[in-house]
Design an enzyme around this catalytic site. Structure first.
Site, short mmCIF file in Angstrom:
data_model
loop_
_atom_site.label_atom_id
_atom_site.label_comp_id
_atom_site.label_asym_id
_atom_site.label_seq_id
_atom_site.Cartn_x
_atom_site.Cartn_y
_atom_site.Cartn_z
N LYS A 1 0.82 -1.02 -0.13
CA LYS A 1 0.00 -0.12 0.10
C LYS A 1 1.08 1.19 0.03
O LYS A 1 1.95 1.18 0.41
CB LYS A 1 -0.82 0.09 1.12
CG LYS A 1 -2.20 0.90 0.89
CD LYS A 1 -3.08 0.03 0.14
CE LYS A 1 -4.56 0.69 -0.07
NZ LYS A 1 -5.59 -0.33 -0.96
N THR B 1 -14.20 -3.05 -7.84
CA THR B 1 -14.30 -3.00 -6.46
C THR B 1 -15.93 -3.31 -6.30
O THR B 1 -16.29 -4.28 -5.52
CB THR B 1 -13.84 -1.85 -5.65
OG1 THR B 1 -12.48 -1.63 -5.99
CG2 THR B 1 -13.99 -2.11 -4.48
#
Length: 427
Positions: free
Chosen positions: A104, A188
């Site tokens: 991330k 998503t």
């Protein structure tokens, strides 16, 4: 380890370890990130002043392949948050059986305060600072909160300039014209929708009799709200960072989305063509939305929205985590006691990284798929893993969240064991 997002995330790991037979090396490796990078990014602002922004990139674990994870631009970005998100990405990739580890990144800023020129300079400066830390075979960034196709395009272009060759596979979520995949922008939400459809069929829920509240009306939240609306669900409440709207008879989500896109304001309206009329509704806060008496609650904003403080007031029957880490480990216990079934983020929102994997594969092969092919592959992949996690939960009599971590741990354990663990060396 001090109390933090990462230590809270690790509580899920510790709980799942009770139900798996993995070497102690596996647990030890997964408690800590492999590498964390902090960078300072100087940016010349439009008015001539110089500002320094703090940026981060964390590679949590690469036992199963190069690391993968988004980059967020947000005032709340910290190293602890980025490490936690990388932790979740590690398990998310394992849940979907992707050949990736977790990573991330993020920059601490309010992107709404910067011009487009400043954002581009910031983005290119971030890539300059982390270029030796990323790469198609090392770590592949993607969009996250307040980053989008344009930002990913800047990142790919800057990395290609540094490498002196076109390198589309270094990031995913790019514009299609630069090698991006069809379906990535909605992946998503689409993945979450497939999981919800599969789960609610098992529970004999009729869409038209099922009420839904969605916290977060960004890309993922707005898209999942519209998908549910189109499938016949009664979406009674939505919210963005400034607040929300509620209407017991249901909201017209396409009209709300049109209004939000056109005016940047969230209003309960009904549109016919270009004419929009306001409909009767109640203005609510984000906190009030979470506590509504609905069948399904979809947190699609930021982490730590349901905590020990408000857990007792949650009334939804089912929660599908489209956001990363919206429920703390303490709140998990409260919700379980109340009989609220939580479908975890590492499954529900894994559509994004799954289609990112598809994009990476297409970039590497130079062959590109149709939108129908992308969505078909996504539905098959995420539905299969949802069914497997459901079976684990039933067999072990554990929550869906713990079952998802068990499922991921088995795969991570196999990869770590293949390189040699304590049992190999002492026997």
């Amino acid at each position: 380890m001090s109390h933090s997002l990462l230590s809270d995330a690790n509580q899920r790991l510790e709980k799942a370890l009770q139900y798996v037979a993995v070497d102690e090396d596996v647990a030890e490796r997964l408690r800590f990130p492999k590498a964390s990078l902090i960078v300072s990014i100087p940016v010349r602002m439009d008015n001539g002043t110089l500002r320094i922004f703090q940026g981060y990139r964390v590679r949590y674990d690469d036992s199963r392949g190069p690391t993968k994870g988004g980059v967020r631009y947000h005032p709340g970005v910290t190293l602890d948050e980025v490490q936690s998100l990388a932790f979740w990405m590690t398990f998310k990739c394992a849940v979907l059986n992707l050949p990736f580890g977790g990573a991330k990144g993020g920059i601490t800023l309010n992107p709404k305060e910067l011009s487009k020129f400043e954002l581009e300079r910031l983005t290119r400066g971030y890539v300059d600072a982390i270029a030796d830390f990323i790469g198609p075979d090392v770590d592949i960034p993607a969009p996250d909160v307040y980053t989008n196709q344009m930002v990913m395009g800047w990142m790919m272009d800057q990395y290609s300039i540094i490498q002196r060759k076109i390198t589309p596979a270094v990031v995913t979520g790019k514009p299609v014209s630069m090698g991006g995949s069809l379906g990535r922008e909605t992946a998503t939400a689409m993945g979450a929708f497939f999981v919800m459809q599969a789960a609610l069929v098992r529970m004999n829920r009729n869409p038209k009799d099922t009420t839904v509240a969605v916290q977060g009306f960004g890309n993922a939240g707005a898209t999942i709200a519209e998908l549910l609306f189109s499938a016949g669900y009664k979406v009674v409440a939505v919210s963005d960072s400034k607040g929300g709207v509620f209407a017991a008879e249901g909201l017209d989500i396409p009209s709300l989305r049109h209004m939000k896109d056109s005016t940047r304001t969230l209003k309960a309206v009904y549109c016919k063509g270009t004419v929009c009329n306001q409909v009767e509704h109640t203005v609510i806060t984000n906190a009030q939305l979470l506590e509504l008496d609905v069948d399904i609650l979809v947190p699609a904003a930021l982490e730590n929205q349901i905590t020990a403080e408000n857990g007792d007031r949650i009334q939804a029957r089912y929660i599908f985590e489209v956001a990363n880490g919206p429920i703390t480990s303490e709140a998990d216990t409260i919700l379980e006691t109340k009989g609220i079934q939580v479908f975890p983020d590492i499954l529900v929102n894994a559509g994004g990284v799954t289609v990112s994997y598809f994009e990476w594969v297409q970039n590497r092969n130079g062959l590109y798929w149709t939108l129908e092919e992308v969505n078909d592959r996504l539905e098959k992949s995420i539905t299969l893993e949802a069914e497997r996690i459901w079976a684990i939960a039933q067999d072990l009599n554990i929550s869906m969240r713990t079952a998802a971590y068990v499922h991921a741990l088995n795969r991570l354990g196999d990869a770590i064991k293949a390189k040699g663990t304590r049992d190999y060396y002492i026997n």
